[in-house]
Design a protein around this motif. Structure first.
Motif, mmCIF file in Angstrom:
data_model
loop_
_atom_site.group_PDB
_atom_site.id
_atom_site.type_symbol
_atom_site.label_atom_id
_atom_site.label_comp_id
_atom_site.label_asym_id
_atom_site.label_seq_id
_atom_site.Cartn_x
_atom_site.Cartn_y
_atom_site.Cartn_z
ATOM 1 N N GLY A 2 -2.536 9.464 -1.250
ATOM 2 C CA GLY A 2 -3.319 8.057 -1.495
ATOM 3 C C GLY A 2 -4.001 7.493 -0.396
ATOM 4 N N GLY B 227 0.746 -1.223 0.040
ATOM 5 C CA GLY B 227 -0.044 -0.030 -0.111
ATOM 6 C C GLY B 227 0.895 1.182 -0.016
ATOM 7 N N THR B 228 0.335 2.422 0.310
ATOM 8 C CA THR B 228 0.987 3.635 0.392
ATOM 9 C C THR B 228 0.611 4.342 1.567
ATOM 10 N N ALA C 16 -6.911 9.395 -0.786
ATOM 11 C CA ALA C 16 -7.865 9.024 -1.849
ATOM 12 C C ALA C 16 -8.553 7.798 -1.527
ATOM 13 N N GLN C 17 -8.142 6.799 -0.769
ATOM 14 C CA GLN C 17 -8.826 5.678 -0.296
ATOM 15 C C GLN C 17 -9.968 5.961 0.770
ATOM 16 N N ILE D 278 -1.837 12.478 -8.816
ATOM 17 C CA ILE D 278 -1.052 12.371 -7.880
ATOM 18 C C ILE D 278 -1.250 11.002 -7.356
ATOM 19 N N ALA D 279 -2.388 10.811 -6.932
ATOM 20 C CA ALA D 279 -3.085 9.187 -6.251
ATOM 21 C C ALA D 279 -4.581 9.312 -6.532
ATOM 22 N N TYR D 280 -4.963 8.664 -7.699
ATOM 23 C CA TYR D 280 -6.371 8.681 -8.073
ATOM 24 C C TYR D 280 -7.279 8.426 -6.979
#
Lengths: 400, 137
Positions: free
Chosen positions: A153, A147-148, A156-157, A208-210
């Motif tokens: 990110g 993961g990030t 984002a999640q 950057i992070a969808y």
């Protein structure tokens, strides 16, 4: 029951790049501005709470005193992730409520221009022998492998998880939230970025992070904010002009995240925010329907959506519908982030939790200029820092 | 056979690689890292329990910009493995929103991080989409 606490004076610096000002310069500008706004001298202040996250070991409070007045009062240097500013403010408020003094100063300052990605460090080069270390027994750094760890990110999640649970989200929906905040920022001269951006520009910008593109991420920048708080009895001895502009702190709440089954995997920014909101509404004796404006922690566009729900601005699961109704635009029923939010105003971490209170105060005092929300009487300011800590303040216009 | 070491100590290698959680003997809360006591109830006894290899993708992001040294793009996600949430990369899939969807079924897979100087191979894990008609495995 301890006495009510009021914001007597409050100030924020221009957010943005300040290459010629150091941390202490920015903190001083904010503190001196807040004292001037309150119309009280430094020697009237009984407690100083100072927040600076990145330099938490350096004692920004004492450094500040040496520029604005070494009066010997207690200093609390606080660091509490993105809730650092709110924690400083609350520390000063608590000192008054505890009866230790009748006037306090809270300051938050950060130098973050050009800081880049937060939350993740560069991956060290691996050589030698695979050796387990740390609490996961990991043989190498896990960011990017499991993961990030970087903020864009992670948040984002958070937004995607909300979409999975309730439906209705899309890249475009999140981008439209950002479009709103960038539109709002055009009326805020203290915002780091004041450029209106079209939906196409936002969606077409660097990913950057969808689904968060660059303009959907909070802007790293420099800035400071400070507030002078005063107890009820001390306020009553001040001038009519001071009393008229005082803003009541109807609720000041700080929470951390209670254990939830998946909070160790993806930070749960929801439960502690919901808990803080519930406590704040109860303390203030107001409900979400009474709010005239909200400044919430849109560290990413994906975060703003979930906080509509967490702050109970909508029914549970109704955040998409609330946004689609247009309510959170500045001409809507419940304007959110009329300052431009962290995505355009900027997010100098420790300053944010006081700067959002400043924004609400501007409106409650009728001093917000071109972006004034007419007739604003009650507002809410929210911040959340991962780890986690959540600060909520509810503010009300003086009755006088 | 090459000696292997898991990327993290909660990855169990062998014929059926799987994840293993520490489960609180008192309240059943599950953790992947070393704990001094249970964050849910405060008890200090833990059992090692296997985590389901199959799950459902509950959240994801496609990371296009990361810290120096972290290859991009990669897909980070949260997988619900029959009630236990797992943080992992989503692998063996095109990293775009056409190929990755919320709620899609995924299963555990492992991959090599390469050998160290002694020739020991580190093995990482991720989750890959479950293909209904004939998978990749």
């Amino acid at each position: 029951m301890s006495e009510a606490v009021w914001i007597l004076g409050i100030h924020m610096t221009k957010f943005g790049k300040h290459p010629d000002l150091d941390l202490v310069d920015l903190a001083s500008e904010a503190a001196i501005g807040a004292l001037a706004d309150a119309d009280v001298p430094m020697n009237r202040i009984g407690v100083l709470a100072a927040g600076n996250l990145l330099g938490a070991a350096q004692g920004i409070g004492q450094q500040l005193q040496k520029q604005i007045g070494q009066t010997g009062i207690p200093v609390y240097n606080v660091a509490n992730a993105c809730a650092t500013g709110a924690t400083a403010l609350r520390t000063a408020i608590m000192a008054i409520k505890a009866g230790e003094c009748d006037m306090g100063l809270a300051v938050g300052v950060e130098k973050l221009a050009g800081a880049g990605l937060l939350g993740a460090g560069a991956r060290p080069s691996t050589s030698g022998t695979w050796t387990p270390s740390g609490r996961f027994g990991a043989v190498t750094a896990l960011d990017g492998l499991v993961g990030t760890e970087a903020m864009p990110g992670v948040f984002a999640q958070v937004g995607m998880e909300y979409g999975h649970r309730y439906g209705g989200t899309s890249f475009e929906l999140f981008a439209r939230i950002s479009e709103k905040n960038h539109a709002h920022s055009t009326l805020n001269p203290l915002a780091a970025y004041t450029k209106r951006m079209t939906l196409e520009q936002i969606m077409g910008d660097v990913m950057i992070a969808y689904p968060n593109t660059r303009p959907m991420c909070s802007a790293n920048c420099d800035g400071a904010a400070a507030a002078v708080v005063v107890g009820d009895s001390a306020l009553s001895a001040l001038s009519l002009a001071q009393r008229r502009r005082a803003v009541k702190v109807s609720a000041s709440v700080l929470t951390t995240d209670p254990w939830e089954p998946s909070c160790q995997v993806l930070p749960d920014v929801n439960t502690l925010t919901r808990n803080a909101a519930r406590q704040a509404y109860e303390q203030a004796g107001v409900g979400p329907q009474d709010l005239d404006l909200v400044e919430l922690h849109d560290c990413f566009a994906t975060a703003e959506l979930v906080h509509y729900d967490n702050l109970m601005l909508c029914e549970e699961g109704g955040a998409v519908d609330l946004f689609e109704s247009g309510a959170t635009w500045r001409d809507g029923a419940l304007p959110v982030n009329v300052s431009g939010g962290l995505e355009s105003k900027g997010h100098p971490i420790a300053a944010t939790g006081i700067a959002n209170v400043w924004e609400v105060c501007q409106h409650l005092r009728g001093e917000a200029g071109d972006r004034q929300i007419d007739g604003a009487r009650v507002g809410l300011a929210h911040v959340i820092g991962l780890g986690s800590a959540c600060g909520v303040h509810i503010l009300e216009r003086a009755a006088a | 056979m090459t000696a292997q070491i898991p990327l993290v100590d909660y990855l169990v290698l062998g014929d059926e690689p799987h994840l293993e959680a520490s489960e609180c003997t008192s309240c059943g809360a599950r953790f992947f890292d070393r704990r001094n006591a249970c964050a849910a109830c405060g008890a200090s006894g833990f059992d090692r329990v296997p985590v389901a290899r199959d799950g459902e993708l509950r959240a994801f992001t496609i990371v296009s910009f990361a810290a120096p040294g972290v290859p991009v793009p990669f897909v980070a996600g949260v997988v619900d493995c029959k009630g236990t949430a797992v943080r992992a990369n989503i692998v063996n899939v095109e990293p775009d929103s056409q190929h990755i969807t919320l709620g899609m079924p995924v299963r555990l897979t492992t991959w090599s991080l390469g050998p160290d100087e002694q020739g020991t191979e580190a093995v990482g894990f991720g989750f890959e989409p479950v293909r209904v008609n004939g998978g990749r495995r």
